[in-house]
Design a protein around this motif. Sequence first.
Motif, PDB file in Angstrom:
ATOM      1  N   ASP A  75      23.780  -9.584  15.333  1.00  0.00           N
ATOM      2  CA  ASP A  75      24.885 -10.486  15.664  1.00  0.00           C
ATOM      3  C   ASP A  75      24.454 -11.549  16.671  1.00  0.00           C
ATOM      4  N   SER A  76      23.170 -11.831  16.715  1.00  0.00           N
ATOM      5  CA  SER A  76      22.652 -12.841  17.644  1.00  0.00           C
ATOM      6  C   SER A  76      23.069 -14.240  17.222  1.00  0.00           C
ATOM      7  N   GLU A  77      23.212 -15.101  18.217  1.00  0.00           N
ATOM      8  CA  GLU A  77      23.371 -16.531  17.959  1.00  0.00           C
ATOM      9  C   GLU A  77      21.974 -17.116  18.070  1.00  0.00           C
ATOM     10  N   VAL A  78      21.548 -17.846  17.054  1.00  0.00           N
ATOM     11  CA  VAL A  78      20.176 -18.344  16.991  1.00  0.00           C
ATOM     12  C   VAL A  78      20.180 -19.861  16.907  1.00  0.00           C
ATOM     13  N   ILE A  79      19.365 -20.492  17.734  1.00  0.00           N
ATOM     14  CA  ILE A  79      19.157 -21.935  17.647  1.00  0.00           C
ATOM     15  C   ILE A  79      17.711 -22.102  17.210  1.00  0.00           C
ATOM     16  N   LEU A  80      17.518 -22.832  16.109  1.00  0.00           N
ATOM     17  CA  LEU A  80      16.166 -22.954  15.577  1.00  0.00           C
ATOM     18  C   LEU A  80      15.944 -24.310  14.925  1.00  0.00           C
ATOM     19  N   HIS A  81      14.687 -24.667  14.878  1.00  0.00           N
ATOM     20  CA  HIS A  81      14.263 -25.813  14.080  1.00  0.00           C
ATOM     21  C   HIS A  81      13.723 -25.232  12.781  1.00  0.00           C
ATOM     22  N   PHE A  82      13.943 -25.945  11.686  1.00  0.00           N
ATOM     23  CA  PHE A  82      13.337 -25.503  10.436  1.00  0.00           C
ATOM     24  C   PHE A  82      12.868 -26.683   9.616  1.00  0.00           C
ATOM     25  N   ASP A  83      11.828 -26.432   8.860  1.00  0.00           N
ATOM     26  CA  ASP A  83      11.346 -27.348   7.833  1.00  0.00           C
ATOM     27  C   ASP A  83      11.506 -26.588   6.529  1.00  0.00           C
ATOM     28  N   LEU A  84      12.169 -27.206   5.583  1.00  0.00           N
ATOM     29  CA  LEU A  84      12.415 -26.593   4.288  1.00  0.00           C
ATOM     30  C   LEU A  84      11.610 -27.350   3.247  1.00  0.00           C
ATOM     31  N   LYS A  85      10.762 -26.606   2.539  1.00  0.00           N
ATOM     32  CA  LYS A  85       9.898 -27.224   1.529  1.00  0.00           C
ATOM     33  C   LYS A  85      10.083 -26.517   0.198  1.00  0.00           C
ATOM     34  N   LEU A  86       9.782 -27.244  -0.862  1.00  0.00           N
ATOM     35  CA  LEU A  86       9.766 -26.633  -2.190  1.00  0.00           C
ATOM     36  C   LEU A  86       8.410 -25.976  -2.391  1.00  0.00           C
ATOM     37  N   GLU A  87       8.276 -25.179  -3.436  1.00  0.00           N
ATOM     38  CA  GLU A  87       7.022 -24.464  -3.700  1.00  0.00           C
ATOM     39  C   GLU A  87       5.823 -25.399  -3.785  1.00  0.00           C
ATOM     40  N   ASP A  88       6.035 -26.622  -4.275  1.00  0.00           N
ATOM     41  CA  ASP A  88       4.918 -27.558  -4.413  1.00  0.00           C
ATOM     42  C   ASP A  88       4.548 -28.232  -3.095  1.00  0.00           C
ATOM     43  N   SER A  99       6.542 -30.181  -1.262  1.00  0.00           N
ATOM     44  CA  SER A  99       7.326 -31.377  -0.947  1.00  0.00           C
ATOM     45  C   SER A  99       8.475 -31.021  -0.001  1.00  0.00           C
ATOM     46  N   ALA A 100       8.747 -31.913   0.935  1.00  0.00           N
ATOM     47  CA  ALA A 100       9.782 -31.684   1.936  1.00  0.00           C
ATOM     48  C   ALA A 100      11.167 -31.814   1.314  1.00  0.00           C
ATOM     49  N   ALA A 101      12.066 -30.877   1.647  1.00  0.00           N
ATOM     50  CA  ALA A 101      13.439 -30.922   1.151  1.00  0.00           C
ATOM     51  C   ALA A 101      14.424 -31.194   2.284  1.00  0.00           C
ATOM     52  N   ASP A 102      14.142 -30.682   3.483  1.00  0.00           N
ATOM     53  CA  ASP A 102      15.045 -30.863   4.618  1.00  0.00           C
ATOM     54  C   ASP A 102      14.295 -30.472   5.888  1.00  0.00           C
ATOM     55  N   SER A 103      14.738 -31.011   7.011  1.00  0.00           N
ATOM     56  CA  SER A 103      14.139 -30.654   8.296  1.00  0.00           C
ATOM     57  C   SER A 103      15.097 -31.006   9.416  1.00  0.00           C
ATOM     58  N   THR A 104      15.206 -30.104  10.382  1.00  0.00           N
ATOM     59  CA  THR A 104      16.022 -30.402  11.561  1.00  0.00           C
ATOM     60  C   THR A 104      15.248 -31.288  12.532  1.00  0.00           C
ATOM     61  N   ARG A 105      13.960 -31.402  12.337  1.00  0.00           N
ATOM     62  CA  ARG A 105      13.129 -32.179  13.257  1.00  0.00           C
ATOM     63  C   ARG A 105      13.299 -33.688  13.071  1.00  0.00           C
ATOM     64  N   VAL A 106      13.771 -34.107  11.884  1.00  0.00           N
ATOM     65  CA  VAL A 106      13.933 -35.533  11.604  1.00  0.00           C
ATOM     66  C   VAL A 106      14.803 -36.192  12.677  1.00  0.00           C
ATOM     67  N   ASN A 107      15.937 -35.569  12.989  1.00  0.00           N
ATOM     68  CA  ASN A 107      16.836 -36.100  14.015  1.00  0.00           C
ATOM     69  C   ASN A 107      16.744 -35.323  15.322  1.00  0.00           C
ATOM     70  N   ASN A 108      15.757 -34.426  15.413  1.00  0.00           N
ATOM     71  CA  ASN A 108      15.565 -33.569  16.583  1.00  0.00           C
ATOM     72  C   ASN A 108      16.853 -32.849  16.967  1.00  0.00           C
ATOM     73  N   LYS A 109      17.567 -32.347  15.948  1.00  0.00           N
ATOM     74  CA  LYS A 109      18.790 -31.578  16.182  1.00  0.00           C
ATOM     75  C   LYS A 109      18.611 -30.202  15.565  1.00  0.00           C
ATOM     76  N   PRO A 110      18.291 -29.194  16.391  1.00  0.00           N
ATOM     77  CA  PRO A 110      18.103 -27.852  15.844  1.00  0.00           C
ATOM     78  C   PRO A 110      19.397 -27.301  15.251  1.00  0.00           C
ATOM     79  N   ALA A 111      19.246 -26.380  14.330  1.00  0.00           N
ATOM     80  CA  ALA A 111      20.391 -25.723  13.693  1.00  0.00           C
ATOM     81  C   ALA A 111      20.844 -24.547  14.555  1.00  0.00           C
ATOM     82  N   LYS A 112      22.154 -24.269  14.494  1.00  0.00           N
ATOM     83  CA  LYS A 112      22.707 -23.124  15.219  1.00  0.00           C
ATOM     84  C   LYS A 112      23.354 -22.223  14.183  1.00  0.00           C
ATOM     85  N   MET A 113      23.038 -20.944  14.233  1.00  0.00           N
ATOM     86  CA  MET A 113      23.614 -19.998  13.283  1.00  0.00           C
ATOM     87  C   MET A 113      23.884 -18.673  13.967  1.00  0.00           C
TER      88      MET A 113
END
Length: 155
Positions: A10-23, A25-39
Amino acid sequence: MTDSLVIGNDSEVILHFDLKLEDGSAADSTRVNNKPAKMVMGDGSLTPNFEACLLGLKKGDKKAFTLEANDAFGEPNPNNMHYMDRSRFGSDLSIEEGMILAFAQPDGSEIPGIIRSVAGDSVTVDFNHPLAGQTVVFDVEIVDVKSGASAQGEK
């Protein structure tokens, strides 16, 4: 509080992520706007296998993991394909295959839809997540971990 708090159920986590496809190629990243995700772990917003990959990590940890479609954004659902009449779109809007448009929901929220085809007066709109059916690679960096409310209360 300690910096060595590990991610639990039940932790609250703040993280940066880079999401890539198998090949790669970049699909999404929190680093682009330097805004980490909170979950929040266990709130249902992440799949169980995604959460399992984060369990035990702590602030400063970095990890890459691969998720199959069912553990990431799911498989495409044929019920999420909708056929609409061209008249539902503004006459000044040039609709092209591959466009992503926002569609208003009855509750006022918006949902993105991908134009899959335009044939005469018929427009096929796909409301599946754009990454549905894809195996993805998450590269995460844990920025902070806080214990959830139930972790501080009684067990």
